[in-house]
Design a protein around this motif. Sequence first.
Motif, PDB file in Angstrom:
ATOM      1  N   ILE A   1       0.847  -1.195   0.000  1.00 51.69           N
ATOM      2  CA  ILE A   1       0.000   0.000   0.000  1.00 51.69           C
ATOM      3  C   ILE A   1       0.880   1.241   0.000  1.00 51.69           C
ATOM      4  O   ILE A   1       2.070   1.169   0.331  1.00 51.69           O
ATOM      5  CB  ILE A   1      -0.972   0.061   1.219  1.00 51.69           C
ATOM      6  CG1 ILE A   1      -0.210   0.042   2.551  1.00 51.69           C
ATOM      7  CG2 ILE A   1      -2.008  -1.023   1.157  1.00 51.69           C
ATOM      8  CD1 ILE A   1      -1.106   0.279   3.765  1.00 51.69           C
TER       9      ILE A   1
ATOM     10  N   LEU B   1      -4.975   6.684  -0.012  1.00 53.89           N
ATOM     11  CA  LEU B   1      -4.475   5.322   0.221  1.00 53.89           C
ATOM     12  C   LEU B   1      -4.585   4.582  -1.112  1.00 53.89           C
ATOM     13  O   LEU B   1      -5.681   4.492  -1.678  1.00 53.89           O
ATOM     14  CB  LEU B   1      -5.324   4.616   1.282  1.00 53.89           C
ATOM     15  CG  LEU B   1      -5.162   3.098   1.376  1.00 53.89           C
ATOM     16  CD1 LEU B   1      -3.831   2.728   2.008  1.00 53.89           C
ATOM     17  CD2 LEU B   1      -6.301   2.480   2.174  1.00 53.89           C
TER      18      LEU B   1
ATOM     19  N   ILE C   1      -3.827   0.967  -3.172  1.00 54.99           N
ATOM     20  CA  ILE C   1      -3.478  -0.458  -3.042  1.00 54.99           C
ATOM     21  C   ILE C   1      -2.543  -0.815  -4.188  1.00 54.99           C
ATOM     22  O   ILE C   1      -2.858  -0.597  -5.360  1.00 54.99           O
ATOM     23  CB  ILE C   1      -4.743  -1.353  -3.091  1.00 54.99           C
ATOM     24  CG1 ILE C   1      -5.798  -0.844  -2.092  1.00 54.99           C
ATOM     25  CG2 ILE C   1      -4.373  -2.804  -2.840  1.00 54.99           C
ATOM     26  CD1 ILE C   1      -5.350  -0.744  -0.662  1.00 54.99           C
TER      27      ILE C   1
ATOM     28  N   THR D   1      -8.888  -3.677   4.548  1.00 60.19           N
ATOM     29  CA  THR D   1      -8.186  -2.564   5.187  1.00 60.19           C
ATOM     30  C   THR D   1      -8.824  -2.211   6.536  1.00 60.19           C
ATOM     31  O   THR D   1     -10.033  -2.367   6.716  1.00 60.19           O
ATOM     32  CB  THR D   1      -8.210  -1.329   4.277  1.00 60.19           C
ATOM     33  OG1 THR D   1      -9.537  -1.120   3.820  1.00 60.19           O
ATOM     34  CG2 THR D   1      -7.283  -1.492   3.093  1.00 60.19           C
TER      35      THR D   1
ATOM     36  N   GLU E   1     -12.979  -1.623  10.259  1.00 55.38           N
ATOM     37  CA  GLU E   1     -12.744  -1.708   8.823  1.00 55.38           C
ATOM     38  C   GLU E   1     -12.719  -0.317   8.199  1.00 55.38           C
ATOM     39  O   GLU E   1     -13.602   0.499   8.451  1.00 55.38           O
ATOM     40  CB  GLU E   1     -13.801  -2.576   8.166  1.00 55.38           C
ATOM     41  CG  GLU E   1     -13.610  -4.057   8.459  1.00 55.38           C
ATOM     42  CD  GLU E   1     -14.707  -4.901   7.847  1.00 55.38           C
ATOM     43  OE1 GLU E   1     -14.463  -5.524   6.822  1.00 55.38           O
ATOM     44  OE2 GLU E   1     -15.810  -4.915   8.405  1.00 55.38           O
TER      45      GLU E   1
ATOM     46  N   ILE F   1      -3.189   2.712   9.525  1.00 59.31           N
ATOM     47  CA  ILE F   1      -4.029   2.123   8.479  1.00 59.31           C
ATOM     48  C   ILE F   1      -3.333   0.844   8.043  1.00 59.31           C
ATOM     49  O   ILE F   1      -2.156   0.863   7.660  1.00 59.31           O
ATOM     50  CB  ILE F   1      -4.216   3.100   7.307  1.00 59.31           C
ATOM     51  CG1 ILE F   1      -5.027   4.301   7.800  1.00 59.31           C
ATOM     52  CG2 ILE F   1      -4.926   2.425   6.141  1.00 59.31           C
ATOM     53  CD1 ILE F   1      -5.215   5.391   6.790  1.00 59.31           C
ATOM     54  N   SER F   2      -4.040  -0.277   8.156  1.00 56.05           N
ATOM     55  CA  SER F   2      -3.396  -1.557   7.859  1.00 56.05           C
ATOM     56  C   SER F   2      -4.140  -2.304   6.767  1.00 56.05           C
ATOM     57  O   SER F   2      -5.320  -2.037   6.502  1.00 56.05           O
ATOM     58  CB  SER F   2      -3.309  -2.412   9.128  1.00 56.05           C
ATOM     59  OG  SER F   2      -4.594  -2.712   9.602  1.00 56.05           O
ATOM     60  N   ALA F   3      -3.425  -3.235   6.168  1.00 61.94           N
ATOM     61  CA  ALA F   3      -4.007  -4.055   5.104  1.00 61.94           C
ATOM     62  C   ALA F   3      -3.553  -5.497   5.278  1.00 61.94           C
ATOM     63  O   ALA F   3      -2.423  -5.758   5.689  1.00 61.94           O
ATOM     64  CB  ALA F   3      -3.567  -3.530   3.739  1.00 61.94           C
TER      65      ALA F   3
END
Lengths: 186, 179
Positions: free
Chosen positions: B42, B71, B73, B81, B134, B174-176
């Motif tokens: 990301i 953001l 991808i 996310t 989310e 912010i995570s994925a």
Amino acid sequence: MVRRIKLAGLVAALVAMFLPYLTLAQGVSFGVSPAVVRIDNLLPGEATVFNLTIRNKDEIAHNFTTATFHPPKKQREKGRAAFPDVSWISFDPDQIEVPAQSVANVTVTVAIPPEQKWAGEHWEAWLGVAAESSDLLGVRARLDVRLLVSTGGARSNVRLVAGIAVAIALLGCGGYYYFRRKARPE
Amino acid sequence: MKMIVASILVALILASFFPLPAAAQESTTITITMTGVCEISISLDKTQWPLGDVASNTERVTSPPIEWCTLTIRGNCNVNTFIVGEDAKCLGDSAYNWALSDDGSNGEHIYGLWFRIFGDTARGYVPITKTPSEFWPYGGGSSLAPGAYKQFGLKLLTPTYFVSGRLMQTQITISAVAA
């Protein structure tokens, strides 16, 4: 001519002044692979290692930190429980600076304690790699690798049941012949 | 009588013979499967929100409000996310902090954080809490494919009362994860 030189000097000075701010304003771009790691038949008392690759896609170096997380229940793969203890998972190194446009590896070790109660389990944990930020109000990016661990060494109940069944059958035969013999008139 | 004793002995031998191999650990091979071609990736085009000094009980919004940060991808696999916040720590005084509220409201030494995604008219501003939620949760499209991007903005609600003259630090993550 002198005026032009002065103007060029002024432009150079302005660029030099603002360059650090432009650098600070940069975002972050990185990748981690593999996205999913599946470990099967890991016996209690054993350990295994694998590598995570961090790819810094930015024009500047970044510090990356690693940590293990419990995934939300809704996000776990079907049939998997939360990893019992994240201290069984370790990273080497646990933080690393990756230069611009470069790749670095982090070694992950998963070690299961020797107790048999951990046999035959299916767990999921997330291995997070985050780009560190030291800003006062920072927005940090983190990528989580799915770690799916299945432990081996489950006792085979079929053999145990077969053993008990044979024992009962033999005892039954013995008892039957004993009582038949006892009941027979002398 | 001899028959009985013999039967019991045979039974005991057999009963112990069968479970013993079962009790021993089975020889297995550890299998590690890594989908090597799959990379999650990301990018964020901003990683800081320079606020400067803030007053108590004040709302601050990024500029532009909901297109402040993008953001994107990247990589080659779809991702889910999440977004999570944390308490604001005081630099130089670890005993003092601002607690992050769990509903975006504020209070004494309690601050609120919100985010809003461009085009997300259904949710509008969503509180950022210490529990990951989310980022893009819509059914039928909750995962984001490589190339997808989401613009978003932030809103900060400062505590109704706080000790002034402190340098506070906090982070929004912010995570994925692979979908």
